[in-house]
Enzyme design. Structure first.
Site, PDB file in Angstrom:
ATOM      1  N   HIS A   1      -7.561 -11.360  -7.160  1.00  7.95           N
ATOM      2  CA  HIS A   1      -7.251 -10.266  -8.074  1.00  7.95           C
ATOM      3  C   HIS A   1      -6.207 -10.674  -9.101  1.00  7.95           C
ATOM      4  CE1 HIS A   1      -7.123  -5.699  -8.642  1.00  7.95           C
ATOM      5  NE2 HIS A   1      -8.345  -6.092  -8.809  1.00  7.95           N
TER       6      HIS A   1
ATOM      7  N   HIS B   1       1.948  -3.354  -1.890  1.00  7.61           N
ATOM      8  CA  HIS B   1       0.889  -4.364  -2.148  1.00  7.61           C
ATOM      9  C   HIS B   1      -0.038  -4.354  -0.925  1.00  7.61           C
ATOM     10  CE1 HIS B   1      -1.046  -7.830  -3.738  1.00  7.61           C
ATOM     11  NE2 HIS B   1      -0.115  -8.767  -3.587  1.00  7.61           N
TER      12      HIS B   1
ATOM     13  N   LYS C   1       4.868   9.147  -1.772  1.00  7.78           N
ATOM     14  CA  LYS C   1       3.686   8.392  -2.218  1.00  7.78           C
ATOM     15  C   LYS C   1       2.596   8.457  -1.172  1.00  7.78           C
ATOM     16  CE  LYS C   1       4.775   5.383  -5.878  1.00  7.78           C
ATOM     17  NZ  LYS C   1       4.943   4.035  -6.413  1.00  7.78           N
ATOM     18  N   ILE C   2       1.378   8.570  -1.626  1.00  7.42           N
ATOM     19  CA  ILE C   2       0.243   8.579  -0.714  1.00  7.42           C
ATOM     20  C   ILE C   2      -0.356   7.178  -0.770  1.00  7.42           C
ATOM     21  CG2 ILE C   2      -1.919   9.747  -0.106  1.00  7.42           C
ATOM     22  CD1 ILE C   2       0.682  11.560  -0.219  1.00  7.42           C
ATOM     23  N   MET C   3      -0.287   6.502   0.350  1.00 10.13           N
ATOM     24  CA  MET C   3      -0.664   5.094   0.361  1.00 10.13           C
ATOM     25  C   MET C   3      -2.171   4.911   0.198  1.00 10.13           C
ATOM     26  SD  MET C   3       1.909   3.583   0.127  1.00 10.13           S
ATOM     27  CE  MET C   3       3.641   3.594   0.355  1.00 10.13           C
TER      28      MET C   3
ATOM     29  N   HIS D   1      -2.838   2.400  -8.920  1.00  6.27           N
ATOM     30  CA  HIS D   1      -2.904   0.952  -9.136  1.00  6.27           C
ATOM     31  C   HIS D   1      -2.209   0.628 -10.445  1.00  6.27           C
ATOM     32  CE1 HIS D   1      -4.481  -3.118  -9.570  1.00  6.27           C
ATOM     33  NE2 HIS D   1      -4.717  -3.059  -8.280  1.00  6.27           N
TER      34      HIS D   1
ATOM     35  N   ARG E   1     -13.436  -1.730  -6.574  1.00  8.69           N
ATOM     36  CA  ARG E   1     -13.701  -2.154  -5.191  1.00  8.69           C
ATOM     37  C   ARG E   1     -13.778  -0.972  -4.243  1.00  8.69           C
ATOM     38  NH1 ARG E   1      -8.465  -5.889  -5.185  1.00  8.69           N
ATOM     39  NH2 ARG E   1      -7.714  -3.905  -6.032  1.00  8.69           N
TER      40      ARG E   1
ATOM     41  N   ASP F   1      -7.433  -0.519  -0.835  1.00  7.26           N
ATOM     42  CA  ASP F   1      -6.862  -0.441   0.511  1.00  7.26           C
ATOM     43  C   ASP F   1      -7.216   0.836   1.272  1.00  7.26           C
ATOM     44  OD1 ASP F   1      -5.660  -2.917   0.538  1.00  7.26           O
ATOM     45  OD2 ASP F   1      -3.877  -2.208  -0.501  1.00  7.26           O
TER      46      ASP F   1
ATOM     47  N   ARG G   1      -7.275 -13.233   0.985  1.00  6.11           N
ATOM     48  CA  ARG G   1      -6.599 -13.567  -0.283  1.00  6.11           C
ATOM     49  C   ARG G   1      -6.180 -15.027  -0.358  1.00  6.11           C
ATOM     50  NH1 ARG G   1      -4.596 -10.187  -4.220  1.00  6.11           N
ATOM     51  NH2 ARG G   1      -6.573  -9.115  -3.807  1.00  6.11           N
TER      52      ARG G   1
ATOM     53  N   ARG H   1       9.682 -19.833 -15.615  1.00  8.13           N
ATOM     54  CA  ARG H   1      11.116 -19.510 -15.617  1.00  8.13           C
ATOM     55  C   ARG H   1      11.378 -18.578 -16.793  1.00  8.13           C
ATOM     56  NH1 ARG H   1      15.952 -17.813 -16.862  1.00  8.13           N
ATOM     57  NH2 ARG H   1      17.701 -18.959 -15.959  1.00  8.13           N
TER      58      ARG H   1
HETATM   59  N1  CMC Z   1       1.014   8.633  -4.516  1.00  8.43           N
HETATM   60  C1  CMC Z   1       1.673   9.558  -5.234  1.00  8.43           C
HETATM   61  N2  CMC Z   1       2.075   9.346  -6.489  1.00  8.43           N
HETATM   62  C2  CMC Z   1       1.787   8.171  -7.038  1.00  8.43           C
HETATM   63  C3  CMC Z   1       1.105   7.164  -6.351  1.00  8.43           C
HETATM   64  C4  CMC Z   1       0.700   7.442  -5.041  1.00  8.43           C
HETATM   65  N3  CMC Z   1       0.046   6.528  -4.334  1.00  8.43           N
HETATM   66  N4  CMC Z   1       0.938   6.103  -7.146  1.00  8.43           N
HETATM   67  C5  CMC Z   1       1.516   6.413  -8.294  1.00  8.43           C
HETATM   68  N5  CMC Z   1       2.039   7.654  -8.233  1.00  8.43           N
HETATM   69  C6  CMC Z   1       2.760   8.361  -9.284  1.00  8.43           C
HETATM   70  C7  CMC Z   1       4.227   7.959  -9.252  1.00  8.43           C
HETATM   71  O1  CMC Z   1       4.980   8.781  -8.405  1.00  8.43           O
HETATM   72  C8  CMC Z   1       4.591   8.106 -10.697  1.00  8.43           C
HETATM   73  O2  CMC Z   1       4.753   9.466 -10.982  1.00  8.43           O
HETATM   74  P1  CMC Z   1       5.905   9.969 -11.983  1.00  8.43           P
HETATM   75  O3  CMC Z   1       5.559   9.347 -13.299  1.00  8.43           O
HETATM   76  O4  CMC Z   1       5.783  11.447 -11.940  1.00  8.43           O
HETATM   77  O5  CMC Z   1       7.188   9.429 -11.428  1.00  8.43           O
HETATM   78  C9  CMC Z   1       3.341   7.640 -11.425  1.00  8.43           C
HETATM   79  O6  CMC Z   1       2.263   7.906 -10.544  1.00  8.43           O
HETATM   80  C10 CMC Z   1       3.357   6.168 -11.756  1.00  8.43           C
HETATM   81  O7  CMC Z   1       3.587   5.439 -10.542  1.00  8.43           O
HETATM   82  P2  CMC Z   1       4.279   4.038 -10.433  1.00  8.43           P
HETATM   83  O8  CMC Z   1       4.675   3.803  -9.013  1.00  8.43           O
HETATM   84  O9  CMC Z   1       5.323   3.880 -11.480  1.00  8.43           O
HETATM   85  O10 CMC Z   1       3.071   3.115 -10.837  1.00  8.43           O
HETATM   86  P3  CMC Z   1       3.049   1.558 -10.684  1.00  8.43           P
HETATM   87  O11 CMC Z   1       2.077   1.041 -11.656  1.00  8.43           O
HETATM   88  O12 CMC Z   1       4.413   0.981 -10.702  1.00  8.43           O
HETATM   89  O13 CMC Z   1       2.562   1.394  -9.181  1.00  8.43           O
HETATM   90  C11 CMC Z   1       1.391   1.207  -7.247  1.00  8.43           C
HETATM   91  C12 CMC Z   1       1.327   1.032  -8.753  1.00  8.43           C
HETATM   92  C13 CMC Z   1       0.133   0.623  -6.655  1.00  8.43           C
HETATM   93  C14 CMC Z   1       2.591   0.433  -6.687  1.00  8.43           C
HETATM   94  C15 CMC Z   1       1.517   2.705  -6.921  1.00  8.43           C
HETATM   95  O14 CMC Z   1       0.378   3.390  -7.393  1.00  8.43           O
HETATM   96  C16 CMC Z   1       1.725   2.945  -5.433  1.00  8.43           C
HETATM   97  O15 CMC Z   1       2.853   2.847  -4.957  1.00  8.43           O
HETATM   98  N6  CMC Z   1       0.624   3.217  -4.679  1.00  8.43           N
HETATM   99  C17 CMC Z   1       0.727   3.347  -3.250  1.00  8.43           C
HETATM  100  C18 CMC Z   1       0.756   1.970  -2.586  1.00  8.43           C
HETATM  101  C19 CMC Z   1      -0.575   1.296  -2.658  1.00  8.43           C
HETATM  102  O16 CMC Z   1      -1.616   1.894  -2.397  1.00  8.43           O
HETATM  103  N7  CMC Z   1      -0.572  -0.015  -2.964  1.00  8.43           N
HETATM  104  C20 CMC Z   1      -1.793  -0.842  -3.008  1.00  8.43           C
HETATM  105  C21 CMC Z   1      -2.070  -1.305  -4.398  1.00  8.43           C
HETATM  106  S1  CMC Z   1      -3.720  -1.950  -4.661  1.00  8.43           S
HETATM  107  C22 CMC Z   1      -3.999  -3.241  -3.591  1.00  8.43           C
HETATM  108  C23 CMC Z   1      -2.900  -4.232  -3.443  1.00  8.43           C
HETATM  109  O17 CMC Z   1      -2.261  -4.662  -4.388  1.00  8.43           O
HETATM  110  O18 CMC Z   1      -2.656  -4.604  -2.312  1.00  8.43           O
END
Ligand code: CMC
Length: 374
Positions: A185, A220, A253-255, A259, A268, A310, A335, A354
């Site tokens: 990815h 992640h 956060k809802i896991m 993305h 996927r 996931d 991976r 760097r």
């Molecule tokens: N549940 C609830 N709210 C969410 C979620 C979620 N899973 N994901 C994003 N948001 C909200 C977040 O609270 C924020 O809201 P606000 O603007 O009101 O503060 C907004 O959406 C943007 O979120 P962010 O965390 O700044 O977005 P990001 O691009 O930094 O994060 C992410 C991406 C994957 C880390 C995030 O969506 C997240 O934490 N998801 C849950 C963990 C997860 O499922 N991770 C697996 C990623 S895909 C496969 C992999 O890489 O392994």
């Protein structure tokens, strides 16, 4: 904040790759130009590994040779077996792969970069053995034989070692597809970690070990385990609706949702959701599937967020009878193929990674000798 200092480097192009396309307008997720939909439908994980490592799909002869090689490299050196037995039963199994990979690097070090393809294949072949040897040893099964060649594919080998007997064709294919979907990815956090380590001219094992460390976190790779814990806490779809809404109100956060790159859905997710559905063939599994679907509905309605790979992978693994704490290690096994391809690519055109930081600390100030400080 300037463009270059966007938090989390969001949207920043940090290098070039010819391995995969992620979230490019008008393009599906592709590995070496092949659509993930075609690969998940028509290829095996072994074909995908070959594709990632060599840049081309194998011929039948090449594939058979490749599978034979992988099968012959499943065995664990005795010193590694000793270390695996010493790793505590209650540790996070990601520690097993991290330590196992690091230990293998001391036993079979990369003496020359010409060995990189051999090491890549050795790691892909041996990781399932490391994980299941440690697991079964601590389940009281003693030192299990991991080098058996009774199963040709990695998916079948993993399930056989886990179950203690051969898995059914549909169970094997479900895991095979999950492994294909997780294989590669682009510049995700763990792959980028591998590339940063590689760019210092460090060795192959160090880069992979670093990748494992980065993948472990729940933002992640660890999200699949966290998603499963969330799904199974609910007894019904209605209960899930109430529970998820309440978590969202509390800004939790809802896991398995959201993305960094895919803002309109992870390609996927639907593929693995189909497999979770196929495997939900008994009432308790149907109920869990309904709970998951309701969570998906609520997340879309309330937040316009889609499930990522996931979420339904977690359910698929659960329906395969895989313990939750082994989900993320399976992600590592998959991976590793992408990580290896990126290490090759980084090495082929290396320049030290760097970047620089925007300084936001205090202005220069005079140093006060310790006896004058109060
Ligand atoms: N549940 C609830 N709210 C969410 C979620 C979620 N899973 N994901 C994003 N948001 C909200 C977040 O609270 C924020 O809201 P606000 O603007 O009101 O503060 C907004 O959406 C943007 O979120 P962010 O965390 O700044 O977005 P990001 O691009 O930094 O994060 C992410 C991406 C994957 C880390 C995030 O969506 C997240 O934490 N998801 C849950 C963990 C997860 O499922 N991770 C697996 C990623 S895909 C496969 C992999 O890489 O392994």
């Amino acid at each position: 904040m300037t463009e270059a200092t966007k938090a989390g480097l969001e949207g920043i192009v940090a290098g070039k790759t010819s391995i995969s396309t992620v979230g490019k307008e008008g393009l599906d997720l592709t590995y070496r130009g092949y659509s993930i939909h075609d690969l998940a439908k028509k290829a095996t994980f072994e074909e995908v590994i070959f594709l990632l490592l060599h840049g081309e799909l194998p011929t039948l002869t090449q594939l058979n040779e490749f599978i034979d090689q992988l099968m012959s490299w499943r065995s664990l050196p005795p010193e590694l077996q000793t270390v695996l037995k010493l790793i505590p039963k209650d540790c996070n199994p990601m520690d097993v792969l991290r330590t196992g990979c690091s230990m293998l690097g001391t036993l079979e070090p990369e003496k020359s970069s010409s060995l990189q393809l051999t090491i890549a294949k050795r790691l892909l072949a041996i990781m399932p053995s490391m994980l299941l040897f440690w697991y079964q040893y601590h389940m009281g099964k003693g030192s299990i034989e991991t080098s058996s060649e009774s199963e040709k594919t990695i998916a079948a080998h993993i399930l056989h070692l886990l179950y203690g007997h051969p898995a059914s064709p549909s169970q094997i294919r479900a895991l095979d597809v999950a492994l294909i979907l997780h294989a590669e990815h682009e510049f995700n956090a763990s792959t980028f970690t591998c590339r940063v380590i590689t760019s210092t001219l460090s060795d192959f094992y160090s880069a992979i070990t670093g990748g494992i460390c980065a993948l472990r976190g729940p933002l992640h790779g660890g999200a699949d385990e966290a998603a499963m814990e969330q799904i199974i806490q609910f007894k019904s779809a209605d209960e899930a609706e109430v529970g998820i809404k309440s978590m969202l109100t509390k800004k939790e956060k809802i896991m398995g949702f959201g993305h960094r790159v895919y803002k309109y859905g992870d390609p996927r997710s639907d593929i693995i959701k189909e497999w979770a559905k196929k495997l939900s063939d008994e009432p308790s599994k149907k109920n869990l599937f309904a709970i998951a679907e309701r969570i998906e509905e609520v997340m879309f309605r309330e937040k316009h967020l889609y499930p990522n790979v996931d979420f339904y992978s977690a359910l698929t693994y659960h329906f395969l009878g895989i313990p939750t704490f082994l989900f993320t290690p399976l992600f590592v096994i998959s991976r590793t193929s992408g990580w290896c391809a990126h290490i090759f690519e980084q090495r082929a055109n290396n320049r030290l990674i760097r970047p620089i930081a925007e300084y936001v600390g205090p202005l220069p100030k005079p140093f006060i000798p310790i006896e004058e400080r109060n």
